[in-house]
Design an enzyme around this catalytic site. Structure first.
Site, PDB file in Angstrom:
ATOM      1  N   TYR A 109     -37.901 -24.017   8.981  1.00 45.07           N
ATOM      2  CA  TYR A 109     -38.063 -22.842   9.826  1.00 45.07           C
ATOM      3  C   TYR A 109     -36.725 -22.436  10.412  1.00 45.07           C
ATOM      4  O   TYR A 109     -35.747 -23.189  10.349  1.00 45.07           O
ATOM      5  CB  TYR A 109     -39.089 -23.112  10.937  1.00 45.07           C
ATOM      6  CG  TYR A 109     -38.553 -23.937  12.091  1.00 45.07           C
ATOM      7  CD1 TYR A 109     -38.318 -25.302  11.949  1.00 45.07           C
ATOM      8  CD2 TYR A 109     -38.252 -23.348  13.313  1.00 45.07           C
ATOM      9  CE1 TYR A 109     -37.809 -26.047  13.006  1.00 45.07           C
ATOM     10  CE2 TYR A 109     -37.746 -24.094  14.373  1.00 45.07           C
ATOM     11  CZ  TYR A 109     -37.528 -25.439  14.213  1.00 45.07           C
ATOM     12  OH  TYR A 109     -37.016 -26.176  15.245  1.00 45.07           O
ATOM     13  N   ARG A 134     -53.908 -32.219  -2.035  1.00 47.49           N
ATOM     14  CA  ARG A 134     -53.061 -33.193  -1.344  1.00 47.49           C
ATOM     15  C   ARG A 134     -52.605 -34.324  -2.279  1.00 47.49           C
ATOM     16  O   ARG A 134     -53.436 -35.047  -2.848  1.00 47.49           O
ATOM     17  CB  ARG A 134     -53.812 -33.788  -0.148  1.00 47.49           C
ATOM     18  CG  ARG A 134     -52.960 -34.717   0.693  1.00 47.49           C
ATOM     19  CD  ARG A 134     -53.736 -35.282   1.877  1.00 47.49           C
ATOM     20  NE  ARG A 134     -52.885 -36.099   2.723  1.00 47.49           N
ATOM     21  CZ  ARG A 134     -52.594 -37.380   2.481  1.00 47.49           C
ATOM     22  NH1 ARG A 134     -53.107 -37.978   1.420  1.00 47.49           N
ATOM     23  NH2 ARG A 134     -51.800 -38.051   3.292  1.00 47.49           N
ATOM     24  N   HIS A 156     -48.734 -36.847  -2.547  1.00 46.01           N
ATOM     25  CA  HIS A 156     -47.404 -36.970  -1.955  1.00 46.01           C
ATOM     26  C   HIS A 156     -46.312 -36.373  -2.832  1.00 46.01           C
ATOM     27  O   HIS A 156     -45.358 -35.797  -2.337  1.00 46.01           O
ATOM     28  CB  HIS A 156     -47.105 -38.446  -1.633  1.00 46.01           C
ATOM     29  CG  HIS A 156     -47.900 -38.947  -0.466  1.00 46.01           C
ATOM     30  ND1 HIS A 156     -49.253 -39.123  -0.510  1.00 46.01           N
ATOM     31  CD2 HIS A 156     -47.521 -39.271   0.793  1.00 46.01           C
ATOM     32  CE1 HIS A 156     -49.689 -39.544   0.662  1.00 46.01           C
ATOM     33  NE2 HIS A 156     -48.653 -39.643   1.477  1.00 46.01           N
ATOM     34  N   LEU A 183     -28.978 -31.456  14.387  1.00 41.48           N
ATOM     35  CA  LEU A 183     -29.086 -30.182  13.677  1.00 41.48           C
ATOM     36  C   LEU A 183     -27.729 -29.485  13.711  1.00 41.48           C
ATOM     37  O   LEU A 183     -27.084 -29.467  14.771  1.00 41.48           O
ATOM     38  CB  LEU A 183     -30.128 -29.308  14.379  1.00 41.48           C
ATOM     39  CG  LEU A 183     -30.431 -27.998  13.651  1.00 41.48           C
ATOM     40  CD1 LEU A 183     -31.348 -28.256  12.459  1.00 41.48           C
ATOM     41  CD2 LEU A 183     -31.072 -26.989  14.583  1.00 41.48           C
ATOM     42  N   ARG A 200     -28.351 -21.573   6.803  1.00 43.64           N
ATOM     43  CA  ARG A 200     -28.936 -22.892   7.116  1.00 43.64           C
ATOM     44  C   ARG A 200     -30.318 -23.016   6.468  1.00 43.64           C
ATOM     45  O   ARG A 200     -30.687 -24.086   5.974  1.00 43.64           O
ATOM     46  CB  ARG A 200     -29.023 -23.071   8.628  1.00 43.64           C
ATOM     47  CG  ARG A 200     -29.532 -24.452   9.033  1.00 43.64           C
ATOM     48  CD  ARG A 200     -29.367 -24.706  10.520  1.00 43.64           C
ATOM     49  NE  ARG A 200     -30.170 -23.785  11.313  1.00 43.64           N
ATOM     50  CZ  ARG A 200     -30.080 -23.672  12.637  1.00 43.64           C
ATOM     51  NH1 ARG A 200     -29.248 -24.430  13.314  1.00 43.64           N
ATOM     52  NH2 ARG A 200     -30.835 -22.817  13.291  1.00 43.64           N
ATOM     53  N   GLU A 219     -28.370 -34.699  21.155  1.00 43.93           N
ATOM     54  CA  GLU A 219     -28.745 -33.285  21.316  1.00 43.93           C
ATOM     55  C   GLU A 219     -30.075 -33.225  22.045  1.00 43.93           C
ATOM     56  O   GLU A 219     -30.716 -34.252  22.280  1.00 43.93           O
ATOM     57  CB  GLU A 219     -28.842 -32.578  19.955  1.00 43.93           C
ATOM     58  CG  GLU A 219     -29.922 -33.118  19.052  1.00 43.93           C
ATOM     59  CD  GLU A 219     -30.066 -32.353  17.727  1.00 43.93           C
ATOM     60  OE1 GLU A 219     -29.624 -31.201  17.638  1.00 43.93           O
ATOM     61  OE2 GLU A 219     -30.649 -32.926  16.792  1.00 43.93           O
ATOM     62  N   LYS A 258     -33.700 -28.448   9.185  1.00 46.82           N
ATOM     63  CA  LYS A 258     -34.549 -27.845  10.221  1.00 46.82           C
ATOM     64  C   LYS A 258     -35.990 -27.778   9.724  1.00 46.82           C
ATOM     65  O   LYS A 258     -36.511 -26.707   9.387  1.00 46.82           O
ATOM     66  CB  LYS A 258     -34.006 -26.452  10.581  1.00 46.82           C
ATOM     67  CG  LYS A 258     -34.469 -25.958  11.947  1.00 46.82           C
ATOM     68  CD  LYS A 258     -33.614 -24.804  12.418  1.00 46.82           C
ATOM     69  CE  LYS A 258     -34.134 -24.129  13.670  1.00 46.82           C
ATOM     70  NZ  LYS A 258     -34.219 -24.986  14.838  1.00 46.82           N
TER      71      LYS A 258
HETATM   72  N1  PDD Z   1     -34.222 -25.039  18.029  1.00 43.65           N
HETATM   73  N2  PDD Z   1     -31.034 -28.973  18.053  1.00 43.65           N
HETATM   74  C1  PDD Z   1     -32.343 -28.902  17.791  1.00 43.65           C
HETATM   75  C2  PDD Z   1     -33.100 -30.160  17.572  1.00 43.65           C
HETATM   76  C3  PDD Z   1     -32.987 -27.644  17.736  1.00 43.65           C
HETATM   77  O1  PDD Z   1     -34.300 -27.582  17.445  1.00 43.65           O
HETATM   78  C4  PDD Z   1     -32.233 -26.468  17.990  1.00 43.65           C
HETATM   79  C5  PDD Z   1     -32.843 -25.093  17.934  1.00 43.65           C
HETATM   80  C6  PDD Z   1     -30.864 -26.597  18.265  1.00 43.65           C
HETATM   81  C7  PDD Z   1     -29.986 -25.388  18.493  1.00 43.65           C
HETATM   82  O2  PDD Z   1     -29.713 -24.766  17.265  1.00 43.65           O
HETATM   83  P1  PDD Z   1     -29.327 -23.224  17.191  1.00 43.65           P
HETATM   84  O3  PDD Z   1     -28.098 -23.060  18.015  1.00 43.65           O
HETATM   85  O4  PDD Z   1     -29.043 -23.001  15.754  1.00 43.65           O
HETATM   86  O5  PDD Z   1     -30.487 -22.440  17.736  1.00 43.65           O
HETATM   87  C8  PDD Z   1     -30.288 -27.861  18.278  1.00 43.65           C
HETATM   88  C9  PDD Z   1     -34.971 -23.809  17.935  1.00 43.65           C
HETATM   89  C10 PDD Z   1     -34.464 -22.705  18.806  1.00 43.65           C
HETATM   90  C11 PDD Z   1     -36.438 -24.110  18.139  1.00 43.65           C
HETATM   91  O6  PDD Z   1     -36.879 -25.136  17.622  1.00 43.65           O
HETATM   92  O7  PDD Z   1     -37.151 -23.327  18.780  1.00 43.65           O
END
Ligand code: PDD
Length: 282
Positions: free
Chosen positions: A32, A100, A102, A202, A51, A178, A146
């Site tokens: 996503y 389903r 794996h 991330l 990304r 983070e 992501k």
């Molecule tokens: N999340 N780290 C994690 C684990 C994140 O889920 C996000 C962003 C970031 C920041 O990344 P960026 O600068 O590219 O938005 C760092 C989004 C906003 C979310 O899950 O809603």
């Protein structure tokens, strides 16, 4: 009525039908993106799509036209009357629908592609900052992708909420990495520091922008681990992310940073960041 995009069509959100055999539903098998829109302008769109392309490639999801999602995002902003003010676009691609198993569907099935735009109200006061807690990082070892598998992030953020804080900071092997949905910076005196990009964080787009702002403004910045034992020496800290922009952290696990107010380096970066967004230009 919210208009969304689903597998090639624009339709009312409540007409979307996702199969119970969708691999996103069953396995969290998808990626996503969340993209910010200021006054109808998508911010850092190319970086978000790049990304997503890399995530689709890492997971070997076939047949997804990531490039097309730029126009889809712009169209959703228009169709939902979001050309003024703050909005976000959510994009999701899963491996698609199959009984389903794996292993991946063979032959491959078309991916499920969903996109939605909505008005965005920022949370937390950027002038006051937020409280955070540290939590053990129980995520997998590919946090650089992501994926929609966000249960550890949800558990961590819920734990923060339950303790009166707004964000949880993941700690793995003594390194503060983070937030549950944001990247993380510390300031030690003059120097800004953030965890290096690797498989445990991330590759945040806002993080890259903040590092670039540091470079252009002559603020010393280093990508190197920050250990928990160093936290008492940190003079400032802040989150960076699509939904939080640059958000000062004023408390970690109950203790105050600096004088408990957003510090000068953070405030400077907030100003510089705002100056980069269309909102400031508009
Ligand atoms: N999340 N780290 C994690 C684990 C994140 O889920 C996000 C962003 C970031 C920041 O990344 P960026 O600068 O590219 O938005 C760092 C989004 C906003 C979310 O899950 O809603």
């Amino acid at each position: 009525m919210t208009t969304v995009y689903f597998n090639g069509n624009y339709l009312p959100q409540d007409e979307v039908r996702v199969s119970p055999e969708d691999r996103g539903f069953v396995f969290g098998d998808g990626v996503y993106e969340v993209i910010r829109s200021y006054q109808g302008q998508l911010f850092a769109l190319d970086a978000h799509l790049a990304r997503m392309r890399s995530g689709v490639c890492e997971l070997a999801i076939n047949g997804a036209d990531v490039d097309a999602l730029g126009d889809v995002s712009a169209e959703l902003i228009k169709r939902n009357h979001l050309t003024a003010g703050d909005a976000t676009v959510y994009l999701q691609i899963t491996r698609g629908t199959a009984p389903r198993a794996h292993f991946f569907p063979d032959p491959p099935v078309p991916p499920t592609v969903y996109a939605q735009a909505g008005r965005f109200t920022p949370k937390g006061d950027p002038a006051k900052g937020i409280a955070t807690i540290t939590v053990p990082d129980i995520r997998w070892a590919r946090c650089d992708i992501k994926t929609v598998q966000l249960l550890p992030n949800c558990l961590a953020n819920q734990r923060a909420r339950a303790s009166g804080a707004q964000e949880a900071l993941f700690v793995r092997d003594g390194v503060v990495l983070e937030g549950s949905h944001s990247s993380l910076f510390f300031v030690f005196g003059e120097e800004v520091r953030t965890a290096p990009k690797n498989n445990y964080i991330l590759p945040s787009i806002t993080r890259d922008i903040v590092l670039d702002l540091c470079r252009t403004a002559g603020i010393p910045a280093r990508e190197a681990p920050v250990f928990t034992h160093e936290l008492p020496r940190a003079t400032e800290s802040f989150l960076a992310g699509t939904t939080v922009e640059v958000m000062p952290i004023v408390r970690i696990d109950g203790w105050g940073l600096g004088d408990g107010k957003p510090g000068p380096v953070t405030r400077r970066l907030q100003e510089l960041f705002r100056a980069r967004t269309p909102k400031a230009r508009g």
